[in-house]
Design a protein around this motif. Structure first.
Motif, PDB file in Angstrom:
ATOM      1  N   VAL A   1      26.499  46.152  -0.413  1.00 23.31           N
ATOM      2  CA  VAL A   1      26.915  46.314  -1.807  1.00 23.31           C
ATOM      3  C   VAL A   1      27.922  45.223  -2.129  1.00 23.31           C
ATOM      4  O   VAL A   1      29.007  45.167  -1.523  1.00 23.31           O
ATOM      5  CB  VAL A   1      27.524  47.712  -2.051  1.00 23.31           C
TER       6      VAL A   1
ATOM      7  N   GLN B   1      21.126  59.304  -0.581  1.00 21.12           N
ATOM      8  CA  GLN B   1      21.815  58.018  -0.644  1.00 21.12           C
ATOM      9  C   GLN B   1      23.087  58.118   0.186  1.00 21.12           C
ATOM     10  O   GLN B   1      23.889  59.035   0.006  1.00 21.12           O
ATOM     11  CB  GLN B   1      22.154  57.659  -2.083  1.00 21.12           C
TER      12      GLN B   1
ATOM     13  N   ASP C   1      26.507  56.003   1.526  1.00 22.92           N
ATOM     14  CA  ASP C   1      27.393  54.852   1.341  1.00 22.92           C
ATOM     15  C   ASP C   1      28.400  54.818   2.483  1.00 22.92           C
ATOM     16  O   ASP C   1      28.980  55.858   2.840  1.00 22.92           O
ATOM     17  CB  ASP C   1      28.126  54.951   0.009  1.00 22.92           C
ATOM     18  N   TRP C   2      28.614  53.616   3.037  1.00 21.00           N
ATOM     19  CA  TRP C   2      29.566  53.499   4.133  1.00 21.00           C
ATOM     20  C   TRP C   2      30.250  52.136   4.108  1.00 21.00           C
ATOM     21  O   TRP C   2      29.818  51.217   3.405  1.00 21.00           O
ATOM     22  CB  TRP C   2      28.878  53.727   5.473  1.00 21.00           C
ATOM     23  N   GLU C   3      31.307  52.041   4.895  1.00 17.57           N
ATOM     24  CA  GLU C   3      32.046  50.795   5.061  1.00 17.57           C
ATOM     25  C   GLU C   3      31.966  50.347   6.512  1.00 17.57           C
ATOM     26  O   GLU C   3      32.011  51.185   7.425  1.00 17.57           O
ATOM     27  CB  GLU C   3      33.515  50.964   4.651  1.00 17.57           C
TER      28      GLU C   3
ATOM     29  N   ARG D   1      30.780  46.729   2.432  1.00 25.14           N
ATOM     30  CA  ARG D   1      30.295  48.016   1.943  1.00 25.14           C
ATOM     31  C   ARG D   1      28.770  47.995   1.887  1.00 25.14           C
ATOM     32  O   ARG D   1      28.177  47.052   1.375  1.00 25.14           O
ATOM     33  CB  ARG D   1      30.892  48.322   0.567  1.00 25.14           C
ATOM     34  N   TRP D   2      28.170  49.072   2.395  1.00 26.10           N
ATOM     35  CA  TRP D   2      26.719  49.155   2.502  1.00 26.10           C
ATOM     36  C   TRP D   2      26.220  50.442   1.867  1.00 26.10           C
ATOM     37  O   TRP D   2      26.965  51.416   1.721  1.00 26.10           O
ATOM     38  CB  TRP D   2      26.293  49.105   3.967  1.00 26.10           C
ATOM     39  N   ARG D   3      24.941  50.419   1.509  1.00 22.48           N
ATOM     40  CA  ARG D   3      24.306  51.605   0.908  1.00 22.48           C
ATOM     41  C   ARG D   3      22.874  51.701   1.417  1.00 22.48           C
ATOM     42  O   ARG D   3      22.161  50.689   1.511  1.00 22.48           O
ATOM     43  CB  ARG D   3      24.308  51.511  -0.614  1.00 22.48           C
TER      44      ARG D   3
ATOM     45  N   TRP E   1      18.407  49.694   3.731  1.00 24.17           N
ATOM     46  CA  TRP E   1      19.829  49.529   3.433  1.00 24.17           C
ATOM     47  C   TRP E   1      20.089  48.115   2.942  1.00 24.17           C
ATOM     48  O   TRP E   1      19.292  47.199   3.161  1.00 24.17           O
ATOM     49  CB  TRP E   1      20.695  49.874   4.640  1.00 24.17           C
TER      50      TRP E   1
END
Length: 237
Positions: free
Chosen positions: A235, A181, A183-185, A200-202, A232
């Motif tokens: 979030v 998993q 997670d990033w911005e 924000r994404w995952r 993806w």
């Protein structure tokens, strides 16, 4: 008269003396009770002395173990091998004279590069195409089809005509097996350099490590890191 008084005194003295032998008298009972009490106290003292030595031994082992653990080094020396562009291509943890390769660290780095290459957007079309080319070199099968479908919704070069997107990967965590998993911005900026917003994404990623015997492919992907499935979503707070 004198003889009678003498015999009477001898009888009284004899009555006050403790009798010996197997007779059951107050004197013998008291002596037996006293000896029994003394023996019990001695047994208790011996038991407590034994427990004290055992406890002392356990405490000594515990202290020695704590000292031994505290004396061990908490740092593991690592050797990073990078290519001409500064990209990590190998990581080794040194244990004495042996070197142990840690593939999870390679996967960790690849996850960062994958997201940055696929999601970053600049005003330079050539830079966008170069990043996408590197990102797609790690995709295959369902993952490649999914990413192509998603990027058609907002082509990076079209997005770059209005804004830029800076990707900051916050974490890459292993879930189970070969599933991760990430997670990033995504920080969006106008062409004037003003920040527009942060999203924000995952993503969930499944990968394989299959180094290719082809020299050309090996130079671009020495670890054989290949993503087979990827999805993806943004979030929402």
């Amino acid at each position: 008269m004198f003889n009678l008084r003498k015999k009477s005194n001898e009888a009284e003295v004899a009555a006050t003396k403790p009798r010996t032998g197997g007779e059951d008298t107050p004197w013998t009972n008291a002596q037996a009770a006293y000896e029994d009490r003394v023996l019990r106290v001695q047994a208790q003292i011996a038991n407590w002395r034994m427990f004290a030595f055992i406890s002392l031994g356990i405490a000594g082992l515990a202290v020695g173990g704590a000292i031994w653990i505290g004396a061990k080094s908490k740092f593991i020396p690592m050797v990073f091998e990078v290519d001409k562009l500064g990209q990590v291509v190998a990581v080794k943890a040194l244990h004495g004279d042996e070197a142990v390769t840690d593939p999870q660290r390679l996967v960790y780095r690849e996850m960062f590069d994958l997201i940055e290459n696929l999601r970053s957007v600049t005003t330079d079309r050539q830079a966008n195409n170069s990043r996408l080319s590197k990102g797609f070199s790690r995709l295959t099968g369902a993952a490649e089809r999914y990413v192509k479908t998603e990027l058609r919704k907002a082509p990076p070069n079209d997005v770059g005509a209005n804004k830029t997107v800076q990707v900051i990967v916050r974490s890459a965590l292993r879930l189970t097996g070969k599933s991760w998993q990430v997670d990033w911005e995504e920080h969006s900026f106008s062409l004037a350099g003003e920040e527009i917003g942060v999203a924000r994404w995952r993503a969930t990623v499944q990968y394989e490590l299959n180094p290719s015997p082809d020299e050309k492919v090996f130079r671009s992907n020495p670890t054989g890191f290949t993503v087979t499935e990827m999805q993806w979503q943004e979030v929402v707070k």
